[in-house]
Design an enzyme around this catalytic site. Structure first.
Site, PDB file in Angstrom:
ATOM      1  N   SER A  38       2.770  93.979  12.492  1.00 11.22           N
ATOM      2  CA  SER A  38       3.261  92.850  12.783  1.00 11.22           C
ATOM      3  C   SER A  38       2.780  91.436  11.780  1.00 11.22           C
ATOM      4  O   SER A  38       3.229  91.659  10.718  1.00 11.22           O
ATOM      5  CB  SER A  38       2.683  92.546  14.432  1.00 11.22           C
ATOM      6  OG  SER A  38       3.509  91.152  15.219  1.00 11.22           O
ATOM      7  N   ASP A 186       8.367  95.518  17.225  1.00 13.50           N
ATOM      8  CA  ASP A 186       6.912  95.260  16.900  1.00 13.50           C
ATOM      9  C   ASP A 186       5.950  96.611  16.729  1.00 13.50           C
ATOM     10  O   ASP A 186       6.026  97.526  17.826  1.00 13.50           O
ATOM     11  CB  ASP A 186       6.312  94.320  17.671  1.00 13.50           C
ATOM     12  CG  ASP A 186       5.017  93.855  17.320  1.00 13.50           C
ATOM     13  OD1 ASP A 186       4.270  94.467  16.976  1.00 13.50           O
ATOM     14  OD2 ASP A 186       4.880  92.544  17.239  1.00 13.50           O
TER      15      ASP A 186
END
Length: 307
Positions: A38, A186
Site C-alpha cells: 500500500s 490493497d
C-alpha cells in the site's frame, strides 16, 4: 552499512516511514532491496528508482490529496452516486490518478518498468497486492509469471496502484490474462507488513529492517458519519488499522522500527501539514531510538546461528 527495507502500509501515515528513512540515511545506511504494501509500496518504489529520503519528505509534505480525490470534500458525493459506483464498479474512486502521479515521479528518474531496475531479471523491488478473485497474495513482479505476464515489462506504477487500492474506497484493478480477469486490491488485506520477504535459511550479509506503523488507540477524528456507505468505509478502515496491531514475532520485532502514528487513521487522507510534520518527526525519532540499540552481529548470534 547496507540494508534491505520493508515498509508497512498505512495511507498518509506513510510520512512517518519517510522520517525513519531519513534518519537511517543520515547515519550512512544504503538501501539494497525494497518491499512494501500500500503506502509502503509507494515509498519502496520511489526509493528503488533512486529517490532519497529528503526528496520523499518534500513530496509528501506538499502532497495535495485533491490530486487523487477530485472533490473538495471526499464525502461530498451524493449517496445515490456513491451507491451506484460501489455496486457497479466495486468501489467509489478510481486509483488511476495515483498511478499517473507515481508514474510521473518515476519518469523523473528514468525508470518505468521492473526491468529498468532489475539485474539479471531479478527485481530489487517487491510489492504486495491481493488477488481477491483467486483469494491469494501476489508478490509483484515475481508472481506475474503465473498469469502469463512478463514481469520485466510490467509497469512499477501499475503494481503500486494495485497495492494501494483499498477495497470500497478504490475500484479494484482488473488484471487480464489468458482470457481471464482477476480483481486486484490493497495488499494490506493479506500482508500489510511483509518483513519475511527477503529471509532465507542462510545467514544474511546485511540486515532486513522493517518499518512498521503502530498505535495503541486509534481515535483521531472519530467518524461522525452514519449513512450505510460510510459505515462500510469505516469497517474497511478499521480492518486495515487493526492489521497494524498484529503480533510481530521476536525475530521480526528485533529488526523492526515501530513508529507511533499519533492517532491518524489509514483512510484519513486530508491531514494538515502540521500533523504531517509530527508524523515525520515520530518516524525520525523512532529510527533514532532503534539504531541506538540495534546491533546486527548480536541479531545474527541470537536468531540466525544454530545452537
Amino acid at each position: 552499512m547496507r540494508a534491505d527495507a520493508v515498509f508497512e502500509g498505512g495511507g498518509i501515515k506513510g510520512i512517518g516511514l519517510i522520517g525513519a528513512v531519513c534518519y537511517f540515511e543520515k547515519m550512512g545506511y544504503k538501501w539494497n532491496r525494497f518491499a512494501g504494501t500500500s503506502a509502503g509500496a509507494i515509498i519502496a518504489a520511489l526509493l528503488a528508482v533512486g529517490y532519497r529520503g529528503e526528496e520523499l519528505k518534500n513530496i509528501m509534505m506538499n502532497l495535495d490529496e485533491k490530486t487523487f480525490f477530485k472533490k473538495n470534500n471526499f464525502w461530498k458525493i451524493s449517496m445515490i452516486k456513491k451507491t451506484i459506483s460501489l455496486f457497479k464498479d466495486k468501489g467509489i474512486y478510481s486509483s488511476q490518478a495515483i498511478e499517473k502521479y507515481v508514474e510521473e515521479l518515476l519518469l523523473k528518474k528514468g525508470k518505468i518498468t521492473f526491468g529498468d531496475i532489475s539485474i539479471g531479471n531479478e527485481s530489487p523491488l517487491k510489492i504486495i497486492a491481493s488477488d481477491i478473485t483467486k483469494k491469494s497474495m501476489i508478490i509483484l513482479p515475481d508472481d506475474l509469471a503465473n498469469y502469463g505476464i512478463n514481469p520485466m515489462k510490467f509497469k512499477i506504477a501499475e503494481a503500486v496502484r494495485m497495492s494501494i487500492s483499498i477495497p470500497l474506497y478504490f475500484k479494484p484493478v482488473e488484471l487480464y490474462y489468458e482470457n481471464k480477469c482477476s480483481y486486484i486490491v490493497d495488499g494490506g488485506l493479506l500482508s500489510n507488513f511483509p518483513i519475511w520477504i527477503f529471509d532465507t535459511k542462510d545467514i544474511p550479509n546485511w540486515p532486513t529492517i522493517g518499518f512498521k506503523l503502530t498505535e495503541k488507540d486509534i481515535n483521531h477524528n472519530e467518524s461522525k458519519r452514519r449513512d450505510f456507505i460510510s459505515y462500510l468505509f469505516d469497517i474497511m478502515g478499521t480492518m486495515l488499522d487493526k492489521n497494524e496491531e498484529v503480533y510481530v514475532k521476536d525475530k521480526y520485532a528485533v529488526r523492526t522500527v515501530f513508529i507511533p502514528t499519533l492517532g491518524v487513521k489509514t483512510t484519513e487522507f486530508n491531514i494538515s501539514k502540521d500533523m504531517r510534520a509530527k508524523l515525520f518527526e515520530s518516524g525520525y525519532k523512532s529510527a533514532q531510538r532503534f539504531l541506538h540499540l540495534w546491533d546486527f552481529n548480536n541479531y545474527i548470534r541470537e536468531y540466525m546461528v544454530k545452537k
